[in-house]
Design a protein around this motif. Sequence first.
Motif, PDB file in Angstrom:
ATOM      1  N   GLY A  90       0.815  -1.195   0.000  1.00  0.00           N
ATOM      2  CA  GLY A  90       0.000   0.000   0.000  1.00  0.00           C
ATOM      3  C   GLY A  90       0.853   1.251   0.000  1.00  0.00           C
ATOM      4  O   GLY A  90       1.938   1.276   0.594  1.00  0.00           O
ATOM      5  N   ILE A  92       2.046   4.408   1.358  1.00  0.00           N
ATOM      6  CA  ILE A  92       1.983   4.982   2.710  1.00  0.00           C
ATOM      7  C   ILE A  92       1.634   6.463   2.680  1.00  0.00           C
ATOM      8  O   ILE A  92       1.115   7.004   3.657  1.00  0.00           O
ATOM      9  N   GLU A  94      -0.586   7.820   0.788  1.00  0.00           N
ATOM     10  CA  GLU A  94      -2.015   7.968   0.559  1.00  0.00           C
ATOM     11  C   GLU A  94      -2.837   7.549   1.766  1.00  0.00           C
ATOM     12  O   GLU A  94      -4.064   7.633   1.748  1.00  0.00           O
ATOM     13  N   SER A  95      -2.162   7.100   2.806  1.00  0.00           N
ATOM     14  CA  SER A  95      -2.851   6.642   4.011  1.00  0.00           C
ATOM     15  C   SER A  95      -2.786   7.710   5.099  1.00  0.00           C
ATOM     16  O   SER A  95      -1.775   8.405   5.245  1.00  0.00           O
ATOM     17  N   SER A  96      -3.861   7.824   5.861  1.00  0.00           N
ATOM     18  CA  SER A  96      -3.870   8.777   6.976  1.00  0.00           C
ATOM     19  C   SER A  96      -3.006   8.281   8.124  1.00  0.00           C
ATOM     20  O   SER A  96      -2.602   9.043   8.991  1.00  0.00           O
ATOM     21  N   ARG A  97      -2.721   6.985   8.124  1.00  0.00           N
ATOM     22  CA  ARG A  97      -1.842   6.374   9.143  1.00  0.00           C
ATOM     23  C   ARG A  97      -0.684   5.719   8.401  1.00  0.00           C
ATOM     24  O   ARG A  97      -0.642   4.512   8.217  1.00  0.00           O
ATOM     25  N   SER A  98       0.250   6.568   7.980  1.00  0.00           N
ATOM     26  CA  SER A  98       1.323   6.108   7.097  1.00  0.00           C
ATOM     27  C   SER A  98       2.189   5.031   7.739  1.00  0.00           C
ATOM     28  O   SER A  98       2.591   4.074   7.083  1.00  0.00           O
ATOM     29  N   ALA A 101       0.434   1.765   7.762  1.00  0.00           N
ATOM     30  CA  ALA A 101       0.453   1.215   6.405  1.00  0.00           C
ATOM     31  C   ALA A 101       1.811   0.589   6.099  1.00  0.00           C
ATOM     32  O   ALA A 101       1.894  -0.470   5.455  1.00  0.00           O
TER      33      ALA A 101
END
Length: 372
Positions: A90, A92, A94-98, A101
Amino acid sequence: MFSLLLFFLFLFPFDFLLVYFSGATFFWGLDFYNINFVFLTCAIPLSFFLAIPTPKDYILNYNFNFVQDKYIQYGLIFIYAVGTFSLSGGNIFESSRSYSAYQENIKGATGLNEYLILLSCIFVLFNKTKITRFVISLLLSFYIFKSVIYGFRVQALMQFVVLYFIVLNRDVKSKYLFVLLISGFFLMLLYGFAKEGMQFEQFGLDLLVDTRYGYAQSHQQGVLSASTVMLNYQEYVPNFFINIPSVLSVSTIPRGLIGDIFPWAYPSSFVQNFEYTPGGGLFTTQIYFLLGFPGLIIISFIMTLIIGKFIAFDKEKPSPIVAIFSIVALVFFPRWISYDFFNYYVRSSIVLVILYLLILLLLSVASKKNDR
């Protein structure tokens, strides 16, 4: 390029002194009783390395061209391409919890990303046309891109070193190298913070001494802490001569095949049986832990011979074996210096030597068939 290796080694005492004089709290697991001894073990190979004579006014060329066959090269490029496109994870960023991720990417990762780096090292030994050089560079860049967005900064750095061999193919001048090393160091720091979802403007000079968790945290601090703890359990390791078979085993056989027959031969994981450490450990401490000062001196001397033969030539190229051991030393330096010397350096070099010999064997068999 070997300045990169020395620069990384000097970061350990630099980081320790930086934290010490800043007044920040050290990691709670660091054993101050052993820290001087850790730096003593580190000084031994450094003394050997710094004694290597370097030719003046000579820019080292990495254009080895030991293998001329294009079809085997195409096959290896295809295998590398399939492996690189198979890497999944994934993004990282683009994630709110990098960081979460990133941890998920670690759980889903296999050893494929490490083996692809090892496979890419063999490209340095091939004679490359402009087209094959471009294709290899493109694939390496794609691997680096995927590693960056998945949070694997160490793998990205290692593959970047191979890309340096392929594209630039020679040393750069000292003044440019210094700027490159300093810039790269800060870039890796910023990337580490971005991976954890932190905002850069929250830092100032604290960028160098990260105390967000109440103590100084960095790669160097974690490795040094693990190294000091490791020395407290050397009594569980057999003496130098009895321990040689275990060291030879972990240097040649994957851990999955030998299991925990020699648990002490993996120092960073072995000490976890007694107390928690951040993981890893300086390669000098690990060698001393397993083989004592005799082993540390012998291995430092052997590495100095290899590196010396690699960089101290003018017109004559080093042997393929020397080149392989030197390339692996440069590409895998973050791994073998900080985590597992015998696995990431010795075994990786042996695997690459075996691959090179298999290529020569295939070429020999093909040549005999053509002669009939």
